[in-house]
Scaffold this motif. Structure first.
Motif: not given
Length: 306
Positions: A1-22
């Protein structure tokens, strides 16, 4: 058996034309909420790849926590050690552009309450595998690692995101999985400077007495074990979203090792799994089943010695 000790998140995913800069705002029509977190992603990846998996982690007492627990159960992951904390469930904000590149920011939330004490003794079985990442408190990761090592388990650490790893923790590992940036970071902490991924893999494997796997993105991956160095090619695909590819690789590799496959075969299955995970939007929804990996296995040559 594999025991995973780690994180769980809900991802808020957006598809955008280009990644935002600063300082830049990018508009898009909508977003989707999708189960994520490196720990949960790798748990689902390993379960879909054919392993028996249990998840140890923390979510909040909110709707996101409910959905994450339900999703793990749908994927045959044991959630009896999933704890409800006082903080909200962790979330990740993910933008994906037209070239399938991404931008990710994470609010850890309840993940920071995860503790080695949440790992029950009955899951620490000789012959099992403990799989860890770096999205829960580091001191608790090392405490869980020590307990697993003492119990005779295989220990696997994916140093993602990059973070310091004490020398004694490295030497308690059986398998270290890093990308090129993470390899340089871990090596630098040991006083190993310079060199490419092949050099770093060999040095880390030799210094810590472990298997060191360095993922190379579109160039595949390499792995050092003793005096052997293996290279595996990538599965050639047209990517839609690369968000879950690294976790697919780690989950499939760990599942193969846990089921007794040798390192070259585990690398090959992991490479196929990572490629297939790039074909759909979202971290967990894109993770392939064992049958999917089997069907495409012939498209990746057997790893070569270099």
């Amino acid at each position: 058996m594999i025991v995973v000790f780690g994180s769980l998140n809900m991802d808020l995913v957006m598809t955008v034309p280009a990644l935002p800069g600063p300082g830049e705002t990018v508009l898009t029509r909508s977003y989707a909420t999708k189960p994520g977190g490196k720990g949960a992603n790798q748990a689902v990846a390993a379960a879909r790849a054919g392993a028996s998996v249990a998840m140890v982690g923390t979510v909040g007492t909110d709707g996101f926590g409910d959905r994450l627990a339900e999703n793990l159960q749908r994927n045959a992951v044991d959630v009896r050690c999933l704890r409800r904390g006082g903080e909200p469930t962790g979330i990740a904000y993910i933008c994906v552009d037209s070239a399938a590149e991404n931008f990710i920011a994470v609010a850890s939330g309840a993940n920071l309450e995860t503790a080695a004490a949440d790992l029950p003794d009955d899951l620490l079985a000789e012959g099992g595998t403990l799989l860890m990442q770096m999205e829960v408190p580091a001191d608790q990761i090392w405490a869980a690692l020590r307990r697993a090592r003492a119990a005779g388990m295989r220990t696997v650490l994916n140093v993602a995101p990059a973070a310091p790893v004490p020398a004694d923790a490295l030497r308690a590992l059986d398998v270290l999985i890093v990308n090129e940036h993470e390899a340089r970071s871990v090596a630098g902490d040991l006083g190993i400077d310079g060199g490419g991924p092949e050099y770093l893999a060999r040095r880390l494997a030799a210094e810590a007495g472990l298997i060191c796997v360095v993922t190379l993105g579109a160039a595949g991956a390499i792995a050092a074990e003793g005096d052997m160095l293996w290279k595996v090619a990538p599965l050639r695909v047209r990517p839609v979203d690369t968000t879950g590819a690294g976790d697919a690789f780690v989950g499939a590799l760990t599942a193969a090792l846990d089921r007794g496959r040798g390192l070259p075969e585990a690398l090959r299955r992991a490479s196929v799994g990572a490629g297939l995970a790039c074909l759909a939007l979202g971290a967990q929804e894109s993770l392939p089943e064992a049958a999917d990996i089997d069907r495409r296995l012939a498209d990746v040559p057997e790893p070569s010695r270099i």
